[in-house]
Write a protein that holds these residues in place. Structure first.
Motif, PDB file in Angstrom:
ATOM      1  N   VAL A  60       0.832  -1.204   0.000  1.00 36.40           N
ATOM      2  CA  VAL A  60       0.000   0.000   0.000  1.00 36.40           C
ATOM      3  C   VAL A  60       0.867   1.255   0.000  1.00 36.40           C
ATOM      4  N   ARG A  61       1.969   1.205   0.717  1.00 34.52           N
ATOM      5  CA  ARG A  61       2.856   2.374   0.783  1.00 34.52           C
ATOM      6  C   ARG A  61       3.686   2.558  -0.488  1.00 34.52           C
ATOM      7  N   MET A  62       3.897   1.478  -1.242  1.00 33.14           N
ATOM      8  CA  MET A  62       4.739   1.551  -2.436  1.00 33.14           C
ATOM      9  C   MET A  62       4.076   2.287  -3.587  1.00 33.14           C
ATOM     10  N   THR A  63       2.757   2.152  -3.708  1.00 29.63           N
ATOM     11  CA  THR A  63       2.085   2.696  -4.887  1.00 29.63           C
ATOM     12  C   THR A  63       0.629   3.010  -4.591  1.00 29.63           C
ATOM     13  N   ARG A  64       0.086   3.869  -5.423  1.00 29.50           N
ATOM     14  CA  ARG A  64      -1.353   4.148  -5.353  1.00 29.50           C
ATOM     15  C   ARG A  64      -2.107   3.369  -6.423  1.00 29.50           C
ATOM     16  N   ASN A  65      -1.374   2.644  -7.248  1.00 31.92           N
ATOM     17  CA  ASN A  65      -1.979   1.875  -8.326  1.00 31.92           C
ATOM     18  C   ASN A  65      -2.799   0.737  -7.721  1.00 31.92           C
ATOM     19  N   SER A  66      -4.102   0.765  -7.917  1.00 29.61           N
ATOM     20  CA  SER A  66      -4.981  -0.235  -7.296  1.00 29.61           C
ATOM     21  C   SER A  66      -4.745  -1.637  -7.854  1.00 29.61           C
ATOM     22  N   PHE A  67      -4.370  -1.749  -9.129  1.00 30.50           N
ATOM     23  CA  PHE A  67      -4.082  -3.071  -9.688  1.00 30.50           C
ATOM     24  C   PHE A  67      -2.830  -3.674  -9.047  1.00 30.50           C
ATOM     25  N   TYR A  68      -1.815  -2.839  -8.836  1.00 28.91           N
ATOM     26  CA  TYR A  68      -0.591  -3.312  -8.181  1.00 28.91           C
ATOM     27  C   TYR A  68      -0.906  -3.769  -6.760  1.00 28.91           C
ATOM     28  N   ARG A  69      -1.681  -2.978  -6.051  1.00 34.32           N
ATOM     29  CA  ARG A  69      -2.051  -3.340  -4.679  1.00 34.32           C
ATOM     30  C   ARG A  69      -2.828  -4.648  -4.639  1.00 34.32           C
ATOM     31  N   ALA A  70      -3.767  -4.799  -5.560  1.00 37.28           N
ATOM     32  CA  ALA A  70      -4.552  -6.042  -5.606  1.00 37.28           C
ATOM     33  C   ALA A  70      -3.668  -7.225  -5.983  1.00 37.28           C
ATOM     34  N   GLY A  71      -2.744  -7.022  -6.921  1.00 37.72           N
ATOM     35  CA  GLY A  71      -1.808  -8.082  -7.291  1.00 37.72           C
ATOM     36  C   GLY A  71      -0.966  -8.512  -6.111  1.00 37.72           C
ATOM     37  N   ALA A  72      -0.497  -7.518  -5.355  1.00 32.07           N
ATOM     38  CA  ALA A  72       0.289  -7.836  -4.160  1.00 32.07           C
ATOM     39  C   ALA A  72      -0.552  -8.579  -3.132  1.00 32.07           C
ATOM     40  N   ALA A  73      -1.799  -8.166  -2.970  1.00 26.07           N
ATOM     41  CA  ALA A  73      -2.673  -8.832  -2.002  1.00 26.07           C
ATOM     42  C   ALA A  73      -2.895 -10.294  -2.383  1.00 26.07           C
ATOM     43  N   PHE A  74      -3.123 -10.571  -3.667  1.00 28.03           N
ATOM     44  CA  PHE A  74      -3.329 -11.955  -4.077  1.00 28.03           C
ATOM     45  C   PHE A  74      -2.040 -12.768  -4.008  1.00 28.03           C
ATOM     46  N   ALA A  75      -0.894 -12.134  -4.256  1.00 20.92           N
ATOM     47  CA  ALA A  75       0.381 -12.841  -4.114  1.00 20.92           C
ATOM     48  C   ALA A  75       0.606 -13.238  -2.657  1.00 20.92           C
ATOM     49  N   VAL A  76       0.362 -12.298  -1.757  1.00 21.02           N
ATOM     50  CA  VAL A  76       0.530 -12.579  -0.321  1.00 21.02           C
ATOM     51  C   VAL A  76      -0.469 -13.644   0.120  1.00 21.02           C
ATOM     52  N   LEU A  77      -1.713 -13.537  -0.345  1.00 19.02           N
ATOM     53  CA  LEU A  77      -2.734 -14.543  -0.010  1.00 19.02           C
ATOM     54  C   LEU A  77      -2.321 -15.924  -0.519  1.00 19.02           C
ATOM     55  N   SER A  78      -1.808 -15.985  -1.735  1.00 21.51           N
ATOM     56  CA  SER A  78      -1.375 -17.258  -2.305  1.00 21.51           C
ATOM     57  C   SER A  78      -0.281 -17.896  -1.466  1.00 21.51           C
ATOM     58  N   ALA A  79       0.725 -17.092  -1.131  1.00 20.39           N
ATOM     59  CA  ALA A  79       1.835 -17.609  -0.328  1.00 20.39           C
ATOM     60  C   ALA A  79       1.346 -18.039   1.046  1.00 20.39           C
ATOM     61  N   PHE A  80       0.500 -17.221   1.658  1.00 20.52           N
ATOM     62  CA  PHE A  80      -0.033 -17.551   2.980  1.00 20.52           C
ATOM     63  C   PHE A  80      -0.804 -18.871   2.952  1.00 20.52           C
ATOM     64  N   LEU A  81      -1.732 -19.009   2.002  1.00 23.66           N
ATOM     65  CA  LEU A  81      -2.528 -20.240   1.934  1.00 23.66           C
ATOM     66  C   LEU A  81      -1.653 -21.462   1.674  1.00 23.66           C
ATOM     67  N   LEU A  82      -0.675 -21.307   0.807  1.00 32.28           N
ATOM     68  CA  LEU A  82       0.202 -22.431   0.489  1.00 32.28           C
ATOM     69  C   LEU A  82       1.011 -22.862   1.705  1.00 32.28           C
ATOM     70  N   VAL A  83       1.627 -21.906   2.376  1.00 34.43           N
ATOM     71  CA  VAL A  83       2.447 -22.237   3.548  1.00 34.43           C
ATOM     72  C   VAL A  83       1.573 -22.761   4.684  1.00 34.43           C
ATOM     73  N   TRP A  84       0.452 -22.101   4.921  1.00 34.00           N
ATOM     74  CA  TRP A  84      -0.431 -22.502   6.029  1.00 34.00           C
ATOM     75  C   TRP A  84      -0.994 -23.909   5.800  1.00 34.00           C
ATOM     76  N   ALA A  85      -1.555 -24.141   4.616  1.00 40.56           N
ATOM     77  CA  ALA A  85      -2.153 -25.447   4.332  1.00 40.56           C
ATOM     78  C   ALA A  85      -1.101 -26.550   4.322  1.00 40.56           C
ATOM     79  N   ASN A  86       0.042 -26.252   3.750  1.00 40.35           N
ATOM     80  CA  ASN A  86       1.087 -27.272   3.699  1.00 40.35           C
ATOM     81  C   ASN A  86       1.637 -27.569   5.089  1.00 40.35           C
ATOM     82  N   GLY A  87       1.685 -26.554   5.936  1.00 41.81           N
ATOM     83  CA  GLY A  87       2.169 -26.767   7.296  1.00 41.81           C
ATOM     84  C   GLY A  87       1.141 -27.430   8.187  1.00 41.81           C
ATOM     85  N   ALA A  88      -0.123 -27.099   7.984  1.00 39.21           N
ATOM     86  CA  ALA A  88      -1.174 -27.605   8.867  1.00 39.21           C
ATOM     87  C   ALA A  88      -1.671 -28.984   8.477  1.00 39.21           C
TER      88      ALA A  88
END
Length: 151
Positions: free
Chosen positions: A32-60
């Motif tokens: 959010v601090r890096m850019t005001r571009n909403s597409f970039y922010r959404a892309g970052a959010a989905f990247a973080v969500l993807s990594a989180f779900l992968l690590v969490w599910a694989n660990g749990a």
């Protein structure tokens, strides 16, 4: 642990969860601090969500087969691939798109070979769903790059 006896978290499990949530929050705040571009922010959010779900599910619950299946360790390299690719691209939208597409493709390929056509259809399908989130992230970063070039 209050609802089922199947889940028995230790103190280290709670520490790991806290670190995961802090990392997710920190990365989203950084995006959010890096850019005001909403597409970039959404892309970052989905990247973080993807990594989180992968690590969490694989660990749990592990994604493919049981905890002894070696592919589950390989899956942990997918977020690393996305991170290294993003860093090499200097976190610019075009390079981020390529890194997310690569992460999604690698994960989908592994999920298909080892999950769907391998030993665990259910795990393979869930892993393909997570790979779709990587690909969505890549599409959003591509849109961010296109929007940036248009202005």
């Amino acid at each position: 642990m209050q609802f089922t006896r199947e889940v028995q978290w230790t103190g280290s499990d709670f520490v790991f969860a806290a670190l995961m949530f802090a990392t997710v929050g920190g990365l989203l705040e950084l995006a959010v601090r890096m850019t005001r571009n909403s597409f970039y922010r959404a892309g970052a959010a989905f990247a973080v969500l993807s990594a989180f779900l992968l690590v969490w599910a694989n660990g749990a619950i592990v994604l493919i087969g049981n905890g002894d299946h070696p592919i589950n360790s390989v899956f942990m390299g997918v977020p690393l691939l996305a991170l290294v690719g993003s860093a090499l691209a200097r976190f610019k939208a075009r390079g981020m798109a390529q890194a997310m597409f690569a992460a999604g493709a690698v994960q989908a390929g592994l999920a298909t070979v080892f999950g769907i056509f391998g030993s665990d259809m259910r795990g393979g399908i869930w892993t393909v769903i997570i790979s779709g989130l990587w690909l969505l992230s890549g599409a959003l970063f591509r849109a961010a790059d296109t929007r940036q070039r248009a202005t």
